[in-house]
Scaffold this motif. Structure first.
Motif, PDB file in Angstrom:
ATOM      1  N   GLU A 176       0.839  -1.203   0.000  1.00  0.00           N
ATOM      2  CA  GLU A 176       0.000   0.000   0.000  1.00  0.00           C
ATOM      3  C   GLU A 176       0.875   1.255   0.000  1.00  0.00           C
ATOM      4  O   GLU A 176       0.600   2.224  -0.718  1.00  0.00           O
ATOM      5  CB  GLU A 176      -0.918   0.001   1.225  1.00  0.00           C
ATOM      6  CG  GLU A 176      -1.879   1.181   1.241  1.00  0.00           C
ATOM      7  CD  GLU A 176      -3.139   0.904   2.041  1.00  0.00           C
ATOM      8  OE1 GLU A 176      -4.027   1.778   2.025  1.00  0.00           O
ATOM      9  OE2 GLU A 176      -3.238  -0.166   2.665  1.00  0.00           O
TER      10      GLU A 176
ATOM     11  N   PRO B 238      -2.925  -0.181  -3.243  1.00  0.00           N
ATOM     12  CA  PRO B 238      -3.867  -0.334  -2.126  1.00  0.00           C
ATOM     13  C   PRO B 238      -4.635  -1.656  -2.180  1.00  0.00           C
ATOM     14  O   PRO B 238      -4.786  -2.262  -3.244  1.00  0.00           O
ATOM     15  CB  PRO B 238      -4.808   0.861  -2.300  1.00  0.00           C
ATOM     16  CG  PRO B 238      -4.789   1.122  -3.765  1.00  0.00           C
ATOM     17  CD  PRO B 238      -3.379   0.821  -4.216  1.00  0.00           C
ATOM     18  N   ASN B 239      -5.089  -2.105  -1.006  1.00  0.00           N
ATOM     19  CA  ASN B 239      -5.944  -3.290  -0.882  1.00  0.00           C
ATOM     20  C   ASN B 239      -5.300  -4.564  -1.449  1.00  0.00           C
ATOM     21  O   ASN B 239      -6.002  -5.474  -1.909  1.00  0.00           O
ATOM     22  CB  ASN B 239      -7.294  -3.054  -1.569  1.00  0.00           C
ATOM     23  CG  ASN B 239      -8.013  -1.833  -1.015  1.00  0.00           C
ATOM     24  OD1 ASN B 239      -8.075  -1.643   0.201  1.00  0.00           O
ATOM     25  ND2 ASN B 239      -8.534  -1.001  -1.903  1.00  0.00           N
TER      26      ASN B 239
ATOM     27  N   TYR C 191      -3.671  -6.899   0.166  1.00  0.00           N
ATOM     28  CA  TYR C 191      -3.967  -8.075   0.985  1.00  0.00           C
ATOM     29  C   TYR C 191      -5.322  -8.661   0.610  1.00  0.00           C
ATOM     30  O   TYR C 191      -5.455  -9.878   0.417  1.00  0.00           O
ATOM     31  CB  TYR C 191      -3.947  -7.711   2.473  1.00  0.00           C
ATOM     32  CG  TYR C 191      -4.384  -8.853   3.367  1.00  0.00           C
ATOM     33  CD1 TYR C 191      -3.504  -9.887   3.683  1.00  0.00           C
ATOM     34  CD2 TYR C 191      -5.684  -8.902   3.879  1.00  0.00           C
ATOM     35  CE1 TYR C 191      -3.913 -10.951   4.485  1.00  0.00           C
ATOM     36  CE2 TYR C 191      -6.097  -9.960   4.684  1.00  0.00           C
ATOM     37  CZ  TYR C 191      -5.212 -10.973   4.981  1.00  0.00           C
ATOM     38  OH  TYR C 191      -5.623 -12.018   5.764  1.00  0.00           O
ATOM     39  N   GLU C 192      -6.326  -7.797   0.489  1.00  0.00           N
ATOM     40  CA  GLU C 192      -7.659  -8.265   0.129  1.00  0.00           C
ATOM     41  C   GLU C 192      -7.652  -8.913  -1.252  1.00  0.00           C
ATOM     42  O   GLU C 192      -8.301  -9.940  -1.479  1.00  0.00           O
ATOM     43  CB  GLU C 192      -8.664  -7.111   0.161  1.00  0.00           C
ATOM     44  CG  GLU C 192      -8.977  -6.572   1.550  1.00  0.00           C
ATOM     45  CD  GLU C 192      -7.856  -5.740   2.165  1.00  0.00           C
ATOM     46  OE1 GLU C 192      -7.889  -5.508   3.378  1.00  0.00           O
ATOM     47  OE2 GLU C 192      -6.943  -5.325   1.406  1.00  0.00           O
TER      48      GLU C 192
END
Length: 274
Positions: free
Chosen positions: A112, A117-118, A120-121
């Motif tokens: 990030e 960004p995001n 991990y998700e």
């Protein structure tokens, strides 16, 4: 008939791309007779694989690949033919799971900061269990940040790169003790893939043997005949059994289940002790 053994492969239970059932089916197609599913720090795929193996007429050996730390380096220890419900094994794998999750979250935080960004998700959508660096690599390819998994490690995930997080694993002696407490045998996985000099590999084998380790992988993918003979000599010198394993993760042109895994003559096979 000579049996074909493959005692090291992976499924979606860790960082493989085929389900445990699909791995077993592919192994059967390749003529494998005895297979060990050795997912990273988990045995969650074993039950599914065992059902498939029964249908396919394959002997399934319980396996796991435990991540350990030795002299500041990550070393993998394979456990074979153990009781996956043994309390010590269950406790160790729970500890490893927590360490793996902590590392995965930290990698996501670093990505990030690197403008992704995001992550991990995103990586989690590609994982059936714990998120690994392999899942992050595949996600980065999916995003178009890199063209392949190798590039993801070279640019983001490898040691010294912006999203690298040093792993915190158990030590080798703990892994060996746990495998043996559960009735299994401990094996050094792919000894030549740790970028160690011959002197350091011998030191690793010496420590492994001192701590009670019993075997080492001798035949795997991408080896020369001379490399296998060298590993065979070391196995005999240190009194270790020989094991074989493709370390299969996904269908590709250079690694296949059960392919070219002959054990050099003069080495005592680990499967004779199962």
């Amino acid at each position: 008939m000579t049996k074909i053994y493959d005692l090291h492969c992976h499924s979606t239970a860790s960082d493989g791309v085929l389900s445990p059932t699909e791995v077993v089916q592919r192994a059967a197609e390749q003529g494998v007779n005895v297979l060990a599913l050795c997912d990273h720090d988990t045995v969650c795929g074993i039950d599914e694989a065992r059902l498939a193996a029964k249908e396919m007429g394959i002997e399934l050996v319980t396996g796991v690949e435990i991540s350990t730390t030795w002299e500041g380096r990550g070393i993998h220890i394979v456990g074979l033919n153990f009781d996956k419900t043994h309390p010590k094994m269950t406790a160790l794998l729970a500890q490893q799971k927590a360490l793996r999750e902590k590392r995965a979250l930290e990698i996501g935080e670093k990505l990030e900061k690197a403008g992704i960004p995001n992550a991990y998700e995103g990586a989690k959508t590609l994982a059936n269990g714990e998120v690994t660096r392999a899942h992050y690599a595949r996600y980065l390819v999916q995003l178009g940040k890199v063209s392949n998994d190798g590039q993801a490690f070279k640019r983001y995930l490898g040691q010294g790169k912006s999203a690298f997080v040093k792993a915190e694993w158990v030590d080798i002696s703990t892994a060996i003790e746990t495998i043996q407490a559960a009735g299994g045998m401990a094996v050094i996985a792919h000894p030549l893939r740790y970028k160690l000099t011959g002197k350091w590999i011998r030191r690793l084998i010496t420590d492994f043997k001192t701590w009670g380790g019993e075997a080492m992988e001798i035949s795997g993918y991408g080896q020369t005949k001379d490399q296998r003979q060298m590993l065979a000599r070391w196995a005999n010198e240190f009194g270790l059994f020989g094991s074989v394993g493709s370390d299969f993760h996904f269908p590709c042109g250079w690694v296949e289940l059960g392919k070219n895994l002959d054990l050099p003559e003069g080495v005592e096979p680990i499967w004779e002790r199962f």
